[in-house]
Design an enzyme around this catalytic site. Sequence first.
Site, mmCIF file in Angstrom:
data_model
loop_
_atom_site.group_PDB
_atom_site.id
_atom_site.type_symbol
_atom_site.label_atom_id
_atom_site.label_comp_id
_atom_site.label_asym_id
_atom_site.label_seq_id
_atom_site.Cartn_x
_atom_site.Cartn_y
_atom_site.Cartn_z
ATOM 1 N N ARG A 234 8.422 -2.957 -4.091
ATOM 2 C CA ARG A 234 8.146 -4.033 -5.033
ATOM 3 C C ARG A 234 8.223 -5.366 -4.295
ATOM 4 O O ARG A 234 9.122 -5.572 -3.461
ATOM 5 C CB ARG A 234 9.142 -4.028 -6.207
ATOM 6 N N GLU A 263 1.032 -9.809 -9.479
ATOM 7 C CA GLU A 263 -0.099 -8.929 -9.211
ATOM 8 C C GLU A 263 -1.113 -8.984 -10.346
ATOM 9 O O GLU A 263 -0.734 -8.845 -11.510
ATOM 10 C CB GLU A 263 0.395 -7.487 -9.007
ATOM 11 N N HIS A 282 -1.716 -2.986 -3.906
ATOM 12 C CA HIS A 282 -0.846 -2.029 -4.599
ATOM 13 C C HIS A 282 -1.538 -0.678 -4.766
ATOM 14 O O HIS A 282 -1.740 -0.178 -5.877
ATOM 15 C CB HIS A 282 -0.395 -2.571 -5.950
#
Length: 324
Positions: A234, A263, A282
């Site tokens: 993270r 994000e 991601h």
Amino acid sequence: MDIAVLDDYADAALQLADWSALQAQGRVDVDTDHVDDVDQLVERLQPYGAVVLMRERTPFPAAVIDRLDRLRLIVTTGRRNPVIDLAAAARRGIVVSHTDASSSSTVELTWALILAHSRHLVDEVAALRSGGWQSTIGRDVAGATLGVLGLGRIGSRVAEVGRAFGMDVIAWSRTLTPERAASSGAAAVTFSELLSRSDVLTVHVPLNDGTRALLGAEELAAMKPDALLVNTSRGPIVDGAALRDALAAGRPGGAAVDVFDVEPPAADDPLVGIPRVLATPHLGYVTRGGMALFYRGAVEDVEAFLAGAPVRVLAAPDGPGSRP
């Protein structure tokens, strides 16, 4: 019951799971965009009795939950989703279910990033396509020291791959024992040793109050000048501003990041554009197998709820725990 599936960027939900039985009973609408504005999100979700969330993409606080009068079920992909206010859902009598998740996809991406950065693959591919030839010298992982920050489901498998590559593997977490580390082929060390000895330091701890900004300016400065920092966990575990400053100062030597504080990140996020940073959007859990596990689990959760026997139910804080 009408169902909304949010943040399906790849438009995979209907491809990888069979929703036909649910479509026979109501609408299944898939949104491939992302909505940040709370009012816009609430307006969009007003007609739905169930919402399927891709983990940690859209926050679901009380300010959203309390305004959705028809909502009866929230399904999150993955085993946990800290952006859902479970207490608010429980207060409203809304069931929150989760799905299973694969750890192998993140392990694989972690190693893709380590190897791609170590061998300058992005630059070399771009140079070759432009008519160039060899322009960099890669570095070996064999014989180097791999530091694993967090030796859980993902970190332990990353460590095992490191051993297969011939790396010296060390690890640290607050609760790690020498015996637990040894079972994954690693040696337990202190946090300061992890920072100072690692040629590659890879992050695999969950984000919580104890790990937020765990790697800040002081910790980054303690790393080797040529070390590689990898974060597929993270974004906020690493202080983003401190990382940018540290890279500019030359310690560590590079970074490979799959996660960000926000994000998607802003187009002008400097971390994306730093030459010694390999940044990906991601992708850690974004594989066909991983997404199929998510969406097939979501279908099972909704069907079980409609049958009156919810499964994989997440507890509200201080609640009785998850159901089998």
